[in-house]
Design a protein around this motif. Structure first.
Motif, short mmCIF file in Angstrom:
data_model
loop_
_atom_site.label_atom_id
_atom_site.label_comp_id
_atom_site.label_asym_id
_atom_site.label_seq_id
_atom_site.Cartn_x
_atom_site.Cartn_y
_atom_site.Cartn_z
N SER A 159 -30.36 18.80 -49.57
CA SER A 159 -28.94 18.53 -49.84
C SER A 159 -28.70 17.59 -51.01
O SER A 159 -27.62 16.99 -51.12
CB SER A 159 -28.23 18.00 -48.59
OG SER A 159 -28.24 18.98 -47.57
N ALA A 217 -27.34 27.68 -54.62
CA ALA A 217 -28.36 27.27 -53.65
C ALA A 217 -29.47 28.32 -53.64
O ALA A 217 -29.35 29.38 -54.26
CB ALA A 217 -27.76 27.09 -52.26
N ALA A 225 -27.28 27.81 -47.00
CA ALA A 225 -26.47 27.78 -48.22
C ALA A 225 -24.98 27.70 -47.88
O ALA A 225 -24.22 26.97 -48.53
CB ALA A 225 -26.76 29.01 -49.07
N LYS A 247 -23.98 24.30 -46.88
CA LYS A 247 -23.91 23.39 -48.03
C LYS A 247 -22.78 23.77 -48.98
O LYS A 247 -22.67 23.22 -50.07
CB LYS A 247 -25.24 23.42 -48.78
CG LYS A 247 -26.41 22.89 -47.96
CD LYS A 247 -27.74 23.20 -48.63
CE LYS A 247 -28.90 22.76 -47.75
NZ LYS A 247 -30.21 23.21 -48.26
N ALA A 260 -22.30 26.46 -50.70
CA ALA A 260 -22.72 27.13 -51.93
C ALA A 260 -21.91 28.41 -52.12
O ALA A 260 -21.58 29.12 -51.16
CB ALA A 260 -24.20 27.46 -51.87
N VAL A 312 -26.26 32.31 -54.33
CA VAL A 312 -27.67 32.01 -54.06
C VAL A 312 -28.54 32.86 -54.96
O VAL A 312 -28.19 33.98 -55.33
CB VAL A 312 -28.05 32.27 -52.58
CG1 VAL A 312 -27.35 31.29 -51.65
CG2 VAL A 312 -27.72 33.71 -52.17
N VAL A 335 -32.37 26.59 -58.33
CA VAL A 335 -32.55 25.23 -57.81
C VAL A 335 -33.86 24.63 -58.32
O VAL A 335 -33.89 23.48 -58.77
CB VAL A 335 -32.52 25.24 -56.26
CG1 VAL A 335 -32.90 23.86 -55.72
CG2 VAL A 335 -31.13 25.62 -55.76
#
Length: 222
Positions: A120, A137, A154, A157, A159, A162, A167
């Motif tokens: 994170s 993410a 994801a 978080k 996001a 993806v 990342v």
């Protein structure tokens, strides 16, 4: 006993030296795992292949001699490994991604201002102008429980997209003092519409977005 880690570090140091000696000051690098993007940018930009095949075992590299710009195609390794060749260099990553919420649709071109790690941590990127800005993410490019776990993480978080590499590329750039931009095309909606399930209309949108994205890169970089 041979310390292979030390050998690998020494090889990368020589690669960095060779990059600088060959092209002079490196002003910018474009990194893409997409072969057709690498090929088309190579042809559109006036770049040349100055590098000895085999020395860069982890990438095909061409350069624009006058501008000091490199285009890199990772070969058999993650794009992250190519990022480690650079120090304090502006880099643009171009790739595909999956959309995680209703703010993005298949065929959209987006840029990234944040990449969020498994722990994170937020990694800051430099978004391109005049494009939708998203948070990225990690998720592996396969089905099943591991992919679902990554996609759920994801979403937790917050996001928006993806992919497999952004990342780790952002982590490498942060470690080496490189500034990173990311240009992504949405090719699927994980858990809803996988890439091979796209309709003909969606496939056409992706193809059109690909050409438009290449135009953006040429305009922004060259």
């Amino acid at each position: 006993m041979i310390n292979y880690a030390d050998i690998n570090i020494e090889i990368k140091q020589w690669q960095r030296l060779f990059l600088g000696r060959t092209i002079g000051d490196i002003s910018f690098a474009v990194v893409t795992p997409l072969y057709h993007a690498y090929r088309d940018l190579y042809l559109r930009s006036g770049c040349v292949k100055d590098y000895v095949d085999g020395f860069y075992y982890n990438a095909d590299i061409v350069n624009h001699r006058e501008r000091g710009i490199l285009i890199c195609l990772p070969q058999g390794v993650a794009s992250q490994d190519v990022m480690y060749l650079f120090r304090s260099t502006p880099i643009l990553f171009f790739g595909f991604a999956g959309g995680m919420n209703s703010s993005v649709k298949i065929g959209d071109i987006v840029t990234v201002n944040e990449a969020i790690t498994d722990t994170s941590n937020l990694l800051r990127l430099s978004p391109l102008s005049n494009l939708p800005v998203v948070r990225g993410a990690y998720s592996p490019c396969f089905l099943g429980k591991p992919a679902a776990l990554c996609q759920n993480a994801a979403l937790e978080k917050q996001a928006d997209v993806v992919d497999m590499e952004l990342v780790s590329c952002a982590e490498a750039c942060a470690e080496n003092g490189n500034s990173l931009q990311a240009l992504l095309i949405i090719t699927d909606l994980p858990g809803k519409t996988e890439a091979w399930m796209c309709t003909e209309i969606e496939q056409r949108k992706i193809a059109e977005a690909f050409q438009k994205a290449l135009g953006i890169i040429v305009k922004e970089v060259f």
